[in-house]
Design a protein around this motif. Structure first.
Motif, PDB file in Angstrom:
ATOM      1  N   ALA A 117      13.490   3.905 -28.802  1.00 21.03           N
ATOM      2  CA  ALA A 117      14.404   2.895 -28.260  1.00 21.03           C
ATOM      3  C   ALA A 117      13.776   1.509 -28.259  1.00 21.03           C
ATOM      4  N   HIS A 118      12.477   1.435 -27.997  1.00 23.45           N
ATOM      5  CA  HIS A 118      11.789   0.146 -27.964  1.00 23.45           C
ATOM      6  C   HIS A 118      11.432  -0.366 -29.353  1.00 23.45           C
ATOM      7  N   GLY A 119      11.618   0.470 -30.367  1.00 23.56           N
ATOM      8  CA  GLY A 119      11.313   0.047 -31.734  1.00 23.56           C
ATOM      9  C   GLY A 119       9.866   0.220 -32.129  1.00 23.56           C
ATOM     10  N   ILE A 120       9.096   0.970 -31.347  1.00 18.76           N
ATOM     11  CA  ILE A 120       7.676   1.137 -31.642  1.00 18.76           C
ATOM     12  C   ILE A 120       7.471   1.913 -32.940  1.00 18.76           C
ATOM     13  N   VAL A 121       8.218   2.993 -33.109  1.00 15.18           N
ATOM     14  CA  VAL A 121       8.067   3.840 -34.289  1.00 15.18           C
ATOM     15  C   VAL A 121       8.338   3.037 -35.558  1.00 15.18           C
ATOM     16  N   GLN A 122       9.438   2.317 -35.578  1.00 14.93           N
ATOM     17  CA  GLN A 122       9.816   1.558 -36.763  1.00 14.93           C
ATOM     18  C   GLN A 122       8.863   0.396 -37.022  1.00 14.93           C
ATOM     19  N   ALA A 123       8.447  -0.287 -35.962  1.00 16.70           N
ATOM     20  CA  ALA A 123       7.553  -1.440 -36.125  1.00 16.70           C
ATOM     21  C   ALA A 123       6.214  -1.026 -36.722  1.00 16.70           C
ATOM     22  N   LEU A 132      -1.984   6.864 -32.852  1.00 14.46           N
ATOM     23  CA  LEU A 132      -2.472   8.076 -32.203  1.00 14.46           C
ATOM     24  C   LEU A 132      -1.714   8.263 -30.896  1.00 14.46           C
ATOM     25  N   ALA A 133      -1.109   9.422 -30.713  1.00 10.94           N
ATOM     26  CA  ALA A 133      -0.300   9.685 -29.524  1.00 10.94           C
ATOM     27  C   ALA A 133      -0.469  11.140 -29.108  1.00 10.94           C
ATOM     28  N   ASP A 134      -0.053  11.450 -27.872  1.00 13.89           N
ATOM     29  CA  ASP A 134      -0.184  12.823 -27.401  1.00 13.89           C
ATOM     30  C   ASP A 134       1.012  13.665 -27.846  1.00 13.89           C
ATOM     31  N   ARG A 135       1.074  14.893 -27.364  1.00 14.72           N
ATOM     32  CA  ARG A 135       2.088  15.831 -27.840  1.00 14.72           C
ATOM     33  C   ARG A 135       3.512  15.445 -27.476  1.00 14.72           C
ATOM     34  N   ALA A 136       3.658  14.549 -26.506  1.00 15.80           N
ATOM     35  CA  ALA A 136       5.003  14.111 -26.121  1.00 15.80           C
ATOM     36  C   ALA A 136       5.698  13.388 -27.264  1.00 15.80           C
ATOM     37  N   TYR A 137       4.928  12.935 -28.253  1.00 16.03           N
ATOM     38  CA  TYR A 137       5.498  12.174 -29.370  1.00 16.03           C
ATOM     39  C   TYR A 137       5.651  13.008 -30.638  1.00 16.03           C
ATOM     40  N   GLN A 138       5.467  14.313 -30.528  1.00 10.43           N
ATOM     41  CA  GLN A 138       5.648  15.150 -31.699  1.00 10.43           C
ATOM     42  C   GLN A 138       7.086  15.052 -32.188  1.00 10.43           C
ATOM     43  N   GLY A 139       7.234  14.890 -33.481  1.00 13.57           N
ATOM     44  CA  GLY A 139       8.556  14.704 -34.058  1.00 13.57           C
ATOM     45  C   GLY A 139       8.852  13.253 -34.376  1.00 13.57           C
ATOM     46  N   ALA A 140       7.947  12.346 -33.988  1.00 10.83           N
ATOM     47  CA  ALA A 140       8.160  10.929 -34.275  1.00 10.83           C
ATOM     48  C   ALA A 140       8.087  10.650 -35.771  1.00 10.83           C
ATOM     49  N   GLY A 141       7.237  11.439 -36.453  1.00 10.18           N
ATOM     50  CA  GLY A 141       7.091  11.221 -37.880  1.00 10.18           C
ATOM     51  C   GLY A 141       6.446   9.889 -38.160  1.00 10.18           C
ATOM     52  N   ALA A 142       6.908   9.216 -39.238  1.00  9.87           N
ATOM     53  CA  ALA A 142       6.401   7.891 -39.617  1.00  9.87           C
ATOM     54  C   ALA A 142       4.874   7.919 -39.664  1.00  9.87           C
ATOM     55  N   THR A 143       4.239   6.970 -38.986  1.00 13.66           N
ATOM     56  CA  THR A 143       2.775   6.887 -39.012  1.00 13.66           C
ATOM     57  C   THR A 143       2.147   7.477 -37.755  1.00 13.66           C
ATOM     58  N   PHE A 144       2.924   8.185 -36.947  1.00 11.77           N
ATOM     59  CA  PHE A 144       2.415   8.805 -35.719  1.00 11.77           C
ATOM     60  C   PHE A 144       1.616  10.063 -36.052  1.00 11.77           C
ATOM     61  N   ARG A 145       0.497  10.223 -35.354  1.00 13.91           N
ATOM     62  CA  ARG A 145      -0.320  11.427 -35.497  1.00 13.91           C
ATOM     63  C   ARG A 145      -0.529  12.014 -34.106  1.00 13.91           C
ATOM     64  N   THR A 146      -0.161  13.273 -33.945  1.00 13.49           N
ATOM     65  CA  THR A 146      -0.256  13.958 -32.651  1.00 13.49           C
ATOM     66  C   THR A 146      -1.082  15.230 -32.806  1.00 13.49           C
ATOM     67  N   PRO A 147      -1.590  15.791 -31.705  1.00 15.32           N
ATOM     68  CA  PRO A 147      -2.394  17.021 -31.794  1.00 15.32           C
ATOM     69  C   PRO A 147      -1.550  18.208 -32.266  1.00 15.32           C
TER      70      PRO A 147
END
Length: 232
Positions: A117-123, A132-147
């Protein structure tokens, strides 16, 4: 000084007025105006990411700002934390220095939902910044990396990935530690609509450099400099 005491000690406007020898209404007006000025100088998302690009990485995480609410206020109740609050997302440098704080959303908001919603993923995708993010962000895709989930059942290199990931992500907690060092954000008694302004004002006091901001008036520059010296 009123604003600093309010943010640092979380005193009520009645206490502020009594301590500074002014009325409660005047204390509220002075603090409210100062917070708006400080919040106005907090960087936006695109400004915060300026200078970052492919090859850089940031840490993204969310925190809950506790608030006073009754049980009926369901949108503000976080099942994860078992309390009412407001969700604030943070983007931090690898060393834990906060780059950007989001506006506050109801505590029930999932971290991944808030990040989108804040546009972090797209930005971050647009600039090809590794996140780098925790498991709460799994499914974000893009450039996110989670455990990885269930890493103990996975090959050894998955376990090593999780350990390295946790080590690199750990400094991000420093950003929250700096935010929560201001007592008003440990348990906010104000309107939920003001929490975003408060978080941005604190961010300005913590991280913004004013030496290159020519538009900042002399009086405001003096105020911020004084506050920063006291905070230090």
């Amino acid at each position: 000084m009123l604003t600093l005491v309010h943010l640092r000690k979380n005193e009520t406007f009645s206490q502020l007025g009594s301590g500074f020898g002014i009325s409660q209404a005047t204390a509220w007006r002075y603090v409210d105006e100062t917070l708006d000025v400080l919040a106005g100088w907090a960087p936006g998302l695109q400004e915060a990411l300026t200078g970052l690009g492919e090859g850089d990485h940031v840490i993204v995480d969310g925190t809950l700002i506790p608030i006073d609410r009754i049980g009926a206020d369901e949108p503000y109740y976080s099942m994860k934390h078992r309390r009412h609050g407001m969700n604030v997302q943070v983007i931090a440098r690898p060393d834990g220095t906060p780059l950007w704080f989001s506006r506050a959303t109801p505590g029930r908001t999932h971290d991944l939902t808030a990040a989108r919603a804040h546009g972090i993923v797209q930005a971050c995708l647009t600039r090809q910044i590794l996140v780098l993010a925790d498991r709460a962000y799994q499914g974000a895709g893009a450039t996110f990396r989670t455990p990885y989930y269930h890493h103990r059942e996975q090959p050894a290199h998955y376990q090593q990935f999780n350990r390295d990931h946790a080590r690199l992500r750990a400094p991000g907690e420093r950003a929250f530690a700096q935010l929560k060092s201001w007592r008003i954000l440990r348990r906010a008694r104000c309107s939920t609509r003001r929490i975003s302004t408060i978080a941005q004002a604190v961010h300005t006091l913590l991280t913004c450099s004013y030496s290159g901001r020519k538009r900042l008036s002399t009086s405001i520059r003096w105020l911020v400099s004084a506050l920063m010296m006291i905070v230090a």
